[in-house]
Design an enzyme around this catalytic site. Structure first.
Site, PDB file in Angstrom:
ATOM      1  N   GLU A  60       0.880  -1.177   0.000  1.00  0.00           N
ATOM      2  CA  GLU A  60       0.000   0.000   0.000  1.00  0.00           C
ATOM      3  C   GLU A  60       0.905   1.211   0.000  1.00  0.00           C
ATOM      4  O   GLU A  60       1.719   1.382   0.907  1.00  0.00           O
ATOM      5  CB  GLU A  60      -0.877  -0.004   1.245  1.00  0.00           C
ATOM      6  N   CYS A  67      -2.246   8.474   4.490  1.00  0.00           N
ATOM      7  CA  CYS A  67      -2.181   8.215   3.039  1.00  0.00           C
ATOM      8  C   CYS A  67      -3.475   8.680   2.386  1.00  0.00           C
ATOM      9  O   CYS A  67      -3.515   8.993   1.207  1.00  0.00           O
ATOM     10  CB  CYS A  67      -1.868   6.767   2.722  1.00  0.00           C
TER      11      CYS A  67
END
Ligand SMILES: Cc1cc2nc3c(=O)[nH]c(=O)nc-3n(C[C@H](O)[C@H](O)[C@H](O)COP(=O)(O)OP(=O)(O)OC[C@H]3O[C@@H](n4cnc5c(N)ncnc54)[C@H](O)[C@@H]3O)c2cc1C
Length: 1011
Positions: free
Chosen positions: A763, A797
Site C-alpha cells: 500500500e 495516506c
C-alpha cells in the site's frame, strides 16, 4: 405540592377535547391543501421518494443561482423531463397558459418562488427591519415573541463574530422600537405583568467555531465570551435571553455556560435554558439543575421541548455503535415531557417554566398540573414555533393567554435548512400535528395518557428484524456479527478523563528499553535508537534495540521453524488468537492510544481511532479466516470428491509505517498470522515503542513462540536483507511509493535457495483530491476538507492534498475555508483544544518545509499558520499551509507531501474537475461534495480511486464498511479490511479423490444423483 398525573387524566382529556372543539375546522397552513405548501406536504406524506427528493431539493435551492443550474437540478431531482415532474410541483405555473420553451422557465421560476414562499412562512423576516415589523404585528395579535437569528454552521471565528453582530444589530433595531410597544395584557412595562417584552434565543455552538466535546473547558469559555455581549445588550433592554439546546454533543458545555452566566449576573433572573425530554438523561439533568439553583439560591428558567434532533442523534449513535441517547418510542418522550414538566412546576418557586409544544395532550397536561398545584400564572407560559400550528397557538392564546412565538429571522440560505427541519417535523409519522391535521386521528387516541399509548404500541410492535449478517462458529461458540469498535464519545466525562490519565501514567514509565522479541525470547542489542515526542524532542519515550542481520536471520529461522506447525493449526484456533488479542486491546485502549499521542503526535480521537481500527482488523480477519477456512467441495459429480482449501504461504515480512503505527501494523501482521504465516515484523523507527505493543498483545493472547517476531531496525542495515531473504514468502508493506516499488523490484529477483515466488502486498502513496461542486453544502464541505487535509497534520495516506473547486462557488468556498483554517488552534496534540500538532520527526519537518517552499513558488499562499516560537523551538512543527493558483502541471499537485499542505485548484466544469482529480499517478482516495445526483453518479464512475467518498471526508476509513486501498501507483493488492485481503497470504489447494472402487461409489447427499 405534588400531583399524580394519572389521577388528573380525566381533566386533561376533557380540557384537550375543549381545545380541539375550539379549533375545529381549522388547519395549520402547512396542511392547507388549498395552497401550494399544503399540496406539496400532502404529496410528500403519501410518497416517501418524493419526500426525500423534495426536502433535498429545498436544501440545495439557495445554491442554484442561475436558471441553468435550477433547471438542471429540477430535472435531476424530479426524474427527467417536464412531463415527469409531479403535477403538484407545477401548480401555479400551468395556470400561466404560456406554451412552448417558455413553459420550463416559468415553471422553474414558479417552483423557486413557491419554495421561498414556503420558507417565509416559518421565518419572520430576512432583514432586521422585517423582523421588527413582524414582531409588531404578532404583538398586536396578542402574542409575545422569542427571536432567533438563523445561522449557517459556524466554521470560523469570523462567522461566529458576524453571527453575534447580527444579534446585536437586530437588538438595536428592537431597542429603538420596543418602548413604543404596550405590554401584553398589562398596563405596566412587562408582558402579562411579569415577562420582559424582549426575548431572544441563542444557539451557543454558533457563537464559537471551535466548540467540541473533547475540550469542554475551552468550549464553555469560547461560547461564553462570545454570548456575553449579547446578554449584556439584552440586560440593557431589560430583556430575556434563552440558551437553546442543540445536539447532544453540546449539551454539557451549554449547561455549564448557563450556570456560569447565571452566577456572574446573579441579580438578573431573566436567563433561561432549554432541556429536551427525548434524551434519556434529561430527567436527571433537570433534577441536577434544580438542585443547583436551590443550592446557589439563584432563580432559573427552563424551556422544555421534546427535541429537534431525534433523527440526527439516532443516526449518529447507530453509525458509531454508541447507545442511542434518545427514547425510541415516541410516547416515551411524551411521558418524559409530562414528568419533567411536573418536576419543574413543583419547583416553580425557583424555576420559571416555558412549555414548548404543539401537542394538545402535552399542553393540556401542563395546564391541569399547574392548576392542581396552584402554580401562579407568572410562573409558567406556553411557546410554539412561528408558522407552525396556527390553530394551536390561537386556541392556546384563548385559554392560556401567555403564548410566546419562537420567531426565526435571517437569510434564506440558513432559512432553507431550518425549513427542512420543520418539514421533517411536520411530515413525521410520529408528529402530533400530522396525526391531528393530516391523518385526522381519533381525538381519544390523541389525548390518551402516553403511558397507555406506550403500552399499546409496545404490545403491537413487530419483532425487530433479524440480523441477517453471517454468524461464524468459533472455538468457543458462535461469534457475534462483525461490528466496528466504537469511537470515543467525548460527551462522556470518563472518556475525556481517561486520556490525560493514561498520558500521565505513561510518562512515569518513560525511558525504558524495548528489546527485540525473537522466537519467544527478548533479545537485547548494542545498537539502539531513541524514540522521542515530536511535540518536544527532548522528551525521550524509550530506547529501542535495533535488529541487524544476525537478528533478522534468527527471526526468520524461528519463523520458518514455527511455520509448519502454525500452518496446520485449525483456522478457528488461529482466529481465536486474534480475538484474544483484540480483547487485550479493548482492555488497554487508553494506554495504547496515549502512547500514540506522545510518540507520533496523534490527537486523542485519532489515536483512539487507530487502536479501534487495530481491534477491527483482528475481529474482522478472525471471522474472515473462519469463512475461508472450511474446505469447499467443488462440483457434485458422483464418484469424485473435490475439495478446495487454503494454506498459509510461509514466512511473512511485515514492514509497517509510523502514521497508523498500531492499526496498520496489526492489520498486516494479524492477517498473515491468521492465515498461518509466521511474521517477522519491522515497525517504523519513528513508532517502535507503539510497535512493541504487538509483542505484549500477542503474549497476552498466547501466540506460540516464533509465530510473531518483533524486529525493529534500521532500513539501511537490514531492510533489503529482509526483503531479499530466500525464506520470505510474503512481504506486506505500507509506506512510500519509492520504497514500495523498490521492494517489488527486489522481491521479483529469485535468490539462491528460494523456493517461492514472493508475493508483495504494497500500500503506497496518494495525492488525494476533493472536488467541491458548485452546489456543495459548504457547511459540510469546509469542515470535511479541513479535517481531511489537516487532521493528524495531513500525514495520512488518505489525506486530502488537493481541493478542486468549481468556478461559481470558488470565492465563497475559499473564503470560508481560509477563515476556518485561521480559526483552529495549533499546538501539542496532547492538548485536545489543538486541531493540529507537530509532524512526526525532524526528517518529516525538513521534507514538508521543502515542499512548502515549492508550493510558495508555484502558487499564492492563502494560509500559512505557525505555532508560537516557544513551541517551534521544542517540537517538529511546520506551518499549516494552503496555496491557490495550482494547476495539474505543478509539482505540488503531483508529488506526495505527507504533511499539512493543501493545494487549491480551480475548475470550470465538473468534468474538468474530475479530469484534474484523475491527473496524477496515484489512485487512493478522493471525495466529492455535491448535491447534484448526476454529478455524484459521474464521480462514482469516472473519479477513479480506490476509495471514493461522496459528501464525506476523504479520511477515516473503517474496516469492512470502507475496506481500504488504491491502485495505479497507490498500491498492489486487495483492500485491507475487505473480503479479499486474506487470500493474498494463502495458496489455494485442490484435492480431488476418486471415490469409486471397482465400480462402487458411495453416494452423498449433495451428489448429482438420479432422483
Ligand atoms: C418555542 C420552541 C422552542 C424550541 N427550542 C428548541 C430547542 O432549543 N432545542 C430543540 O432541540 N428543539 C427546540 N424546539 C423544537 C422542538 O423540539 C420540536 O418542535 C418539538 O419536539 C415538537 O414536539 P411537539 O410536542 O410539538 O410535537 P409531538 O408531535 O408531540 O412530538 C414530536 C417530537 O417527539 C419526539 N419523537 C419523534 N419520534 C420519536 C420516537 N420514535 N421516539 C421518541 N421520541 C420521538 C421528537 O422530539 C419530535 O420532535 C423548540 C420548539 C418550540 C415550540
Amino acid at each position: 405540592m405534588t400531583v399524580d398525573i394519572s389521577t388528573l387524566d380525566p381533566r386533561i382529556i376533557s380540557l384537550g377535547k375543549e381545545f380541539f372543539k375550539s379549533i375545529s375546522g381549522e388547519a395549520p397552513s402547512v396542511f392547507n391543501k388549498g395552497w401550494w405548501t399544503g399540496k406539496v406536504m400532502d404529496w410528500a406524506m403519501k410518497n416517501e421518494d418524493f419526500k426525500v427528493q423534495m426536502f433535498r431539493f429545498v436544501d440545495v435551492l439557495p445554491y442554484l443561482n442561475t436558471s441553468d443550474s435550477l433547471s438542471r437540478h429540477i430535472e435531476e431531482y424530479f426524474a427527467g423531463d417536464d412531463s415527469n415532474i409531479p403535477d403538484v410541483l407545477k401548480w401555479g405555473a400551468t395556470k400561466t397558459g404560456i406554451g412552448g420553451g417558455l413553459v420550463a422557465k416559468v415553471l422553474n421560476k414558479t417552483i423557486r418562488s413557491n419554495i421561498e414562499g414556503m420558507a417565509r412562512q416559518f421565518i419572520i423576516g430576512q432583514k432586521s427591519s422585517e423582523a421588527v415589523k413582524g414582531i409588531r404585528k404578532l404583538r398586536k395579535d396578542g402574542f409575545a415573541f422569542v427571536l432567533d437569528l438563523l445561522g449557517e454552521a459556524t466554521v470560523s471565528e469570523e462567522e461566529a463574530i458576524a453571527y453575534r453582530e447580527g444579534y446585536l444589530e437586530v437588538l438595536d433595531a428592537i431597542h429603538k422600537e420596543c418602548a413604543k410597544w404596550g405590554a401584553l395584557d398589562s398596563s405596566g412595562d412587562l408582558d402579562w405583568g411579569h415577562a420582559p417584552k424582549v426575548n431572544v434565543a441563542v444557539k451557543p455552538s454558533a457563537f464559537y467555531s471551535q466548540s467540541k466535546p473533547v475540550s469542554l473547558e475551552d468550549t464553555v469559555q469560547g461560547m461564553m465570551e462570545s454570548i456575553e455581549p449579547v446578554y449584556k445588550k439584552v440586560m440593557d433592554m431589560n430583556g430575556f435571553l434563552c440558551i437553546d439546546m442543540e445536539a447532544l454533543k453540546y449539551k454539557e458545555p451549554t449547561i455549564e455556560m448557563y450556570k456560569r452566566l447565571r452566577k456572574k449576573y446573579p441579580d438578573y433572573p431573566h436567563l433561561g435554558i432549554v432541556y429536551q425530554s427525548y434524551l434519556k438523561c434529561t430527567e436527571g439533568d433537570v433534577r441536577e439543575m434544580l438542585d443547583w439553583a436551590r443550592a446557589e439560591n439563584l432563580p432559573i428558567s427552563i424551556r422544555l421541548v421534546k427535541g429537534a434532533y431525534w433523527d440526527f442523534e439516532t443516526v449518529i449513535a447507530k453509525q458509531n455503535d454508541w447507545p442511542v441517547p434518545v427514547f425510541t418510542n415516541k410516547p416515551e418522550s411524551d411521558i418524559a415531557f409530562e414528568r419533567i414538566s411536573k418536576m419543574i412546576l413543583e419547583n416553580q418557586d425557583i424555576c420559571h417554566y416555558a412549555c414548548a409544544s404543539h401537542n394538545i395532550r402535552s399542553i393540556s397536561a401542563v395546564m391541569e398540573m399547574a392548576k392542581e398545584m396552584n402554580v401562579p400564572d407568572e410562573r409558567y407560559e406556553f411557546q410554539v414555533l412561528y408558522g407552525m400550528a396556527e390553530p394551536v397557538r390561537k386556541g392556546l392564546r384563548n385559554v392560556a393567554k401567555r403564548v410566546r412565538l419562537y420567531c426565526p429571522y435571517g437569510d434564506l440560505i440558513p432559512g432553507m435548512a431550518y425549513l427542512v427541519r420543520r418539514l421533517l417535523e411536520n411530515t413525521a409519522n410520529e408528529s402530533f400535528l400530522k396525526q391531528t391535521f393530516a391523518d385526522e386521528a381519533d381525538v381519544d387516541i390523541l389525548l390518551e395518557n402516553p403511558e397507555k399509548t406506550l403500552e399499546r404500541e409496545l404490545a403491537n410492535k413487530p419483532e425487530p428484524k433479524p440480523d441477517k449478517r453471517p454468524r461464524y462458529k468459533g472455538v468457543n461458540g458462535e461469534l457475534e456479527p462483525f461490528n466496528n469498535f466504537p469511537p470515543s464519545d467525548f460527551t462522556i466525562k470518563a472518556e475525556r478523563e481517561a486520556f490525560p490519565e493514561a498520558v500521565a501514567k505513561l510518562r512515569n514509565g518513560f525511558g525504558k528499553q524495548y528489546p527485540l522479541f525473537i522466537n519467544g525470547q527478548d533479545v537485547v542489542t548494542s545498537d539502539t535508537l531513541e524514540t522521542y515526542n515530536p511535540a518536544d524532542t527532548s522528551e525521550i519515550i524509550g530506547t529501542v534495540c535495533q535488529a541487524g542481520i544476525p537478528e533478522i536471520d534468527k527471526a526468520i529461522t524461528g519463523a520458518k521453524e514455527a511455520y509448519l506447525k502454525w500452518r496446520d493449526v485449525s483456522p478457528r484456533e488461529r482466529a481465536q488468537v486474534l480475538l484474544d488479542a483484540a480483547k487485550y486491546c479493548k482492555e488497554n485502549i487508553y494506554e495504547l492510544s496515549a502512547l500514540q499521542v506522545l510518540e507520533v503526535g496523534k490527537q486523542w480521537d485519532q489515536a483512539q481511532g487507530d487502536v479501534a481500527e487495530a481491534i477491527d482488523f483482528m475481529e474482522y480477519y478472525a471471522r474472515e479466516m473462519i469463512r475461508l477456512g472450511d474446505p469447499k467441495r467443488m462440483g457434485n459429480a458422483p464418484g469424485e470428491f473435490s475439495q478446495y482449501f487454503y494454506q498459509g504461504k510461509g514466512v511473512a515480512a511485515v514492514i509497517a509505517p509510523w502514521n497508523f503505527p498500531f492499526a496498520i501494523s496489526v492489520g498486516m501482521v494479524s492477517a498473515a498470522i491468521v492465515c498461518g504465516c509466521p511474521v517477522v515484523y519491522k515497525p517504523s523507527g519513528l513508532s517502535s515503542a507503539i510497535g512493541y505493543g504487538l509483542v505484549e498483545m500477542f503474549k497476552a493472547a498466547g501466540l506460540p513462540e516464533g509465530v510473531f517476531n518483533y524486529t525493529p531496525g534500521r532500513g539501511s542495515v537490514m531492510g533489503d536483507y529482509l526483503v531479499d531473504h530466500p525464506d520470505i514468502a510474503v512481504i506486506a508493506f505500507t509506506g512510500s511509493m519509492e520504497v514500495g516499488l523498490r521492494i517489488q523490484e527486489r522481491a521479483a529477483k529469485v535468490q539462491p535457495g528460494q523456493e517461492h515466488c514472493k508475493r508483495v502486498i504494497a500500500e503506497m502513496g496518494g495525492k488525494n483530491a476533493i472536488i467541491i461542486d458548485d452546489d456543495a453544502d459548504l457547511d459540510e464541505a469546509v469542515v470535511g476538507v479541513l479535517y481531511s487535509a489537516f487532521g493528524f497534520q495531513g500525514q495520512k495516506c488518505s489525506a486530502c492534498s488537493r481541493v478542486i473547486v468549481l468556478d461559481p462557488i470558488y470565492d465563497r468556498f475559499i473564503h470560508r475555508l481560509k477563515e476556518a483554517a485561521q480559526s483552529v488552534k495549533l499546538g501539542p496534540s496532547e492538548n485536545p483544544e489543538n486541531y493540529m500538532g507537530p509532524v512526526v520527526d525532524k526528517g518529516a519537518q525538513k521534507n514538508v518545509l521543502n515542499y512548502i517552499e515549492i508550493a510558495e513558488q508555484e502558487g499564492q499562499v492563502l494560509v500559512k499558520r505557525e505555532v508560537s516560537e516557544d513551541l517551534k523551538a521544542k517540537g517538529c512543527y511546520v506551518p499549516m499551509t494552503i496555496v491557490e493558483g495550482i494547476t495539474k502541471e505543478h509539482r505540488i499537485a503531483q508529488e506526495e507531501v505527507f504533511g499539512p499542505v493543501l493545494s487549491v485548484m480551480r475548475a470550470g466544469s465538473f468534468d474538468e474537475a474530475v479530469d484534474i482529480a484523475n491527473s496524477t499517478k496515484f489512485a487512493l482516495t478522493g471525495a466529492v461534495y455535491s448535491r447534484s445526483p448526476k454529478h455524484l453518479e459521474k464521480a462514482a464512475k469516472d473519479f477513479r480511486v480506490g476509495n471514493l467518498y461522496l459528501n464525506k471526508a476523504s479520511v477515516g476509513a473503517l474496516v469492512e464498511r470502507h475496506s481500504f486501498g488504491g491502485f495505479k501507483m497507490s498500491g498492489v493488492g486487495s483492500k485491507s479490511g475487505g473480503p479479499d485481503y486474506l487470500l493474498q497470504f494463502m495458496d489455494p489447494r485442490l484435492v480431488c479423490e476418486n471415490t469409486m472402487r471397482r465400480g462402487f461409489a458411495p453416494i452423498s447427499e449433495d451428489d448429482d444423483w438420479i432422483a
